[in-house]
Design an enzyme around this catalytic site. Structure first.
Site, PDB file in Angstrom:
ATOM      1  N   GLU A 373       0.837  -1.199   0.000  1.00  0.00           N
ATOM      2  CA  GLU A 373       0.000   0.000   0.000  1.00  0.00           C
ATOM      3  C   GLU A 373       0.874   1.251   0.000  1.00  0.00           C
ATOM      4  O   GLU A 373       1.800   1.371   0.812  1.00  0.00           O
ATOM      5  CB  GLU A 373      -0.911  -0.021   1.233  1.00  0.00           C
ATOM      6  N   SER A 403      -5.626  -4.764   0.957  1.00  0.00           N
ATOM      7  CA  SER A 403      -6.022  -6.178   0.859  1.00  0.00           C
ATOM      8  C   SER A 403      -4.837  -7.041   1.266  1.00  0.00           C
ATOM      9  O   SER A 403      -4.307  -7.824   0.465  1.00  0.00           O
ATOM     10  CB  SER A 403      -6.452  -6.512  -0.575  1.00  0.00           C
ATOM     11  N   GLU A 404      -4.406  -6.886   2.512  1.00  0.00           N
ATOM     12  CA  GLU A 404      -3.152  -7.523   2.933  1.00  0.00           C
ATOM     13  C   GLU A 404      -3.168  -9.040   2.799  1.00  0.00           C
ATOM     14  O   GLU A 404      -2.173  -9.654   2.425  1.00  0.00           O
ATOM     15  CB  GLU A 404      -2.818  -7.133   4.380  1.00  0.00           C
ATOM     16  N   PHE A 427       2.643  -1.485   8.947  1.00  0.00           N
ATOM     17  CA  PHE A 427       2.844  -1.600  10.390  1.00  0.00           C
ATOM     18  C   PHE A 427       2.777  -3.068  10.807  1.00  0.00           C
ATOM     19  O   PHE A 427       1.886  -3.801  10.355  1.00  0.00           O
ATOM     20  CB  PHE A 427       1.765  -0.834  11.156  1.00  0.00           C
ATOM     21  N   ASP A 429       1.634  -4.135  13.410  1.00  0.00           N
ATOM     22  CA  ASP A 429       0.344  -4.301  14.085  1.00  0.00           C
ATOM     23  C   ASP A 429      -0.737  -4.851  13.144  1.00  0.00           C
ATOM     24  O   ASP A 429      -1.740  -5.398  13.602  1.00  0.00           O
ATOM     25  CB  ASP A 429      -0.134  -2.956  14.629  1.00  0.00           C
ATOM     26  N   HIS A 473      -0.587   0.837  16.493  1.00  0.00           N
ATOM     27  CA  HIS A 473       0.430   1.275  15.529  1.00  0.00           C
ATOM     28  C   HIS A 473       1.822   1.363  16.153  1.00  0.00           C
ATOM     29  O   HIS A 473       2.704   2.004  15.587  1.00  0.00           O
ATOM     30  CB  HIS A 473       0.078   2.652  14.944  1.00  0.00           C
TER      31      HIS A 473
END
Length: 678
Positions: A373, A403-404, A427, A429, A473
């Protein structure tokens, strides 16, 4: 069932029928062997074949078309119910059977079993996680498109996978990027015990294609010929660059979800009714009626299938069992890279050094690409791809939707197809939405394939707190990834290491989690210690993954640090000098595999150990350092080892509370004083 009567399809129809016959007879034999030593009382661990066994009898039409339409260089990713798809793709039946029996002569040397079949020769793989076939097929298809090949990727999933986020994300990316991939949904009406009507409001599964701008085809009545015709169009569409297709077939399974399933959820007469619509018998009758198949030819097909199956089970029976120590092999693929720097270089911040490393490797190797991204026009939120879009273009510096699970999962398929993808999670997280692909595919595929499939994947992510971004984060999470077999985990603390470790990660044949601390990057909009900015050679060089560095020598205590805590530890050591305390500081650089030897040598010299880490304390990197030392040289210690970490609480927002939670120079100094007093 309306068989095509066109002359050009006769051979294909016979091939489809033969494949269905072989699949059915194979599973009948497999079931017989599986159950043989599990009676009178069923025990899942007993017999020649332990574990769960998922049979696909009845679902043969969904896959048989592949034997007629796919080539060896096409990729197929299947499910935990894989035998019919494996046979249709041409997987080596002898070695597949040996694998199912856990033998050394198996496709994966007994490491994968029946839910993890890998055959690199015909590019077939399957997995036991529902919906996990879609992202890697996406990656293989992307690799084909980047290389200008007309190869096709196929992903199978059941009706239970329809509501998985990775399915929806994969459809979107496939359509957005116009990839040569075919999604096959085998709707056998049951996701274990949940009926399709209770999991989706849609009339049929193919309707889902409408929301993603790709064709959706619904095949009713488990029809192998209509399935073939739909697949032929989909394959042609994919090979000619016109993008993906979703095909859903209403099929069924004659057996339970797994052998031993009591099937209390299914109406008692349902299987009997389904057997009256057996697709193999219906196709046999239809082909004979149309004059395409004679009874003599039918007998030859049946006997040929049984001969091949008998040979496969004999091969498996005669194959040797693996040695127990074989369990430790194939965790990592072998690597062979070592490049020493020749120049001193110039001072660079970490984010520029990382970008330079990526740029140099992309220049040298066309198979390297970067995806994530905001990595294109923006240059990466943390600057890791600054300036790379203009050099390498949007195909290799690829911006993605949010859309990880799809794009990071696609790295498994890209790697299997010969690419060396770098994917950015942004991140650490955010790992929750994509952890399945990382821990169950990318980390394990080399091992589960018996060392035949390499996963040269780099996953980059920012870690760490200290600037008020709170609990979602600011996490570090080294230990989360370090806990997973098959992954390598690196964490540079300065710009020299950042470049060298990135080049090493890209050249490595294993998945590397590359974790850069936000507070060390040297970004103009974020505070950072000036000690992170060091001289970086202009040319390519590597730093060995798995090798720590003694950054400051001392004799009274060893401080093991990683990432941000390296700089705190060096500052603390300088302060302790004034008190006559000589501290040795080690920068781990690699969390996994950990350089235990360097740590041990230092602690043997100093006799004391403090492990400092910004990650959470429980089950963390600092705990692992202490565990290794106490197991190895406990009797040599002059004082008990201590860890200094973040507490087991989410990272707080308030600067006062955040400072209280994170390690710092003063806490290190005070801890060392307490350890060495008296």
């Amino acid at each position: 069932m309306n068989s095509s009567e066109s002359i050009e399809n006769r051979d294909d129809l016979l091939k489809i029928y033969s494949t269905m016959v072989k699949s059915r007879k194979y599973e009948e034999k497999l079931r017989e062997v599986y159950l043989a030593d599990k009676k009178p009382l069923f025990s899942i661990a007993a017999g020649k074949i332990p574990g769960e066994m998922h049979l696909s009898a009845g679902q043969e039409p969904s896959a048989a078309w592949m034997s007629a339409l796919l080539r060896e260089d096409d990729f197929v990713y299947s499910t935990h119910r894989p035998h019919h798809t494996a046979i249709a793709k041409g997987v080596d039946l002898n070695r597949m059977t040996a694998e199912i029996m856990g033998k050394k002569g198996g496709l994966s040397k007994g490491k994968g079993g029946h839910m993890h079949i890998f055959d690199n020769k015909v590019h077939f793989a399957c997995a036991g996680i529902v919906g996990s076939s879609f992202p890697p097929a996406l990656g293989a298809a992307l690799a084909f498109k980047l290389e200008g090949k007309d190869s096709v990727a196929v992903a199978f999933g059941g009706d239970g996978s329809l509501n998985q986020g990775m399915f929806m994300e994969s459809l979107n990316l496939a359509s957005l990027w116009k990839l040569p991939v075919i999604f096959i949904i085998e709707n056998n009406d049951w996701a274990i015990s949940v009926e399709t009507k209770d999991s989706t409001p849609l009339e049929n599964d193919a309707i889902r294609a409408n929301g993603f701008g790709l064709p959706g085809v619904h095949i009713e009545n488990n029809d192998p010929v209509k399935m073939y015709e739909a697949a032929a169009e989909a394959v042609e569409r994919a090979r000619t660059g016109n993008g993906p297709t979703l095909i859903s077939i209403d099929t069924y399974r004659y057996y339970g979800h797994f052998e031993g399933d009591p099937e209390v959820y299914r109406p008692k007469d349902q299987v009997k009714e389904l057997l009256e619509k057996d697709p193999i018998k219906l196709m046999e009758a239809d082909l004979i009626k149309k004059g395409i198949l004679s009874k003599d030819e039918d007998e030859r097909i049946q006997s040929s299938a049984m001969e091949e199956i008998s040979q496969a089970f004999a091969y498996a029976d005669n194959s040797a069992k693996p040695d127990d120590k074989d369990a430790s092999e194939d965790v990592y693929a072998p690597v062979n890279y070592s490049i020493e720097p020749v120049s001193k270089g110039r001072k660079l911040p970490m984010y520029v050094a990382i970008s330079e490393a990526i740029s140099q490797e992309m220049e040298k190797d066309q198979d390297v690409l970067y995806m994530g991204e905001d990595v294109g026009k923006y240059g990466g939120i943390f600057g890791a791809t600054t300036g790379l879009l203009s050099r390498f273009g949007p195909e290799r510096i690829r911006d993605t939707p949010i859309s990880e699970s799809a794009f990071i999962g696609s790295a498994a398929g890209l790697a299997a197809a010969g690419k060396r993808p770098i994917v950015e999670l942004m991140f650490s997280d955010f790992v929750g939405v994509t952890l399945d692909s990382i821990m169950n595919q990318i980390a394990k595929n080399h091992y589960m394939s018996g060392g035949t499939v390499n996963m040269p994947v780099v996953i980059t992510m920012a870690v760490g707190g200290g600037y008020g971004d709170a609990a979602q984060h600011s996490q570090t999470l080294y230990a989360l990834f370090g806990h997973l077999p098959g992954l390598k985990v690196v964490a540079p603390s300065n710009s020299y290491d950042a470049k060298g470790l990135m080049i090493s990660a890209i050249k490595d044949n294993n998945p590397v989690i590359y974790m850069f601390h936000k507070g060390l990057l040297g970004l103009p909009w974020m505070p950072y210690p000036q000690s992170t900015v060091v001289e970086v050679p202009e040319e390519e060089y590597t730093i060995p993954i798995g090798k720590a560095k003694v950054v400051l020598e001392g004799k009274d205590i060893t401080i093991v640090s990683v990432g941000s805590t390296v700089h705190m530890s060096v500052e603390a050591a300088e302060a302790l000098k004034a008190e006559g305390i000589s501290a040795e500081v080690i920068d781990l650089r690699t969390v996994k595999p950990m350089d235990t030897e360097t740590i041990m040598q230092s602690v043997l010299k100093t006799g004391a150990l403090l492990a400092v880490d910004e990650d959470y304390g429980s089950f963390g990197t600092a705990s692992e350092v202490i565990s290794k030392v106490t197991q190895g040289i406990f009797s040599k210690l002059k004082t008990a080892p201590v860890s200094l970490t973040s507490p087991d609480t989410p990272v707080p927002y308030s600067q006062v509370m955040e400072r209280y939670s994170l390690p710092d120079k003063e806490k290190i100094v005070n801890t060392v004083r307490e350890m060495l007093k008296g």
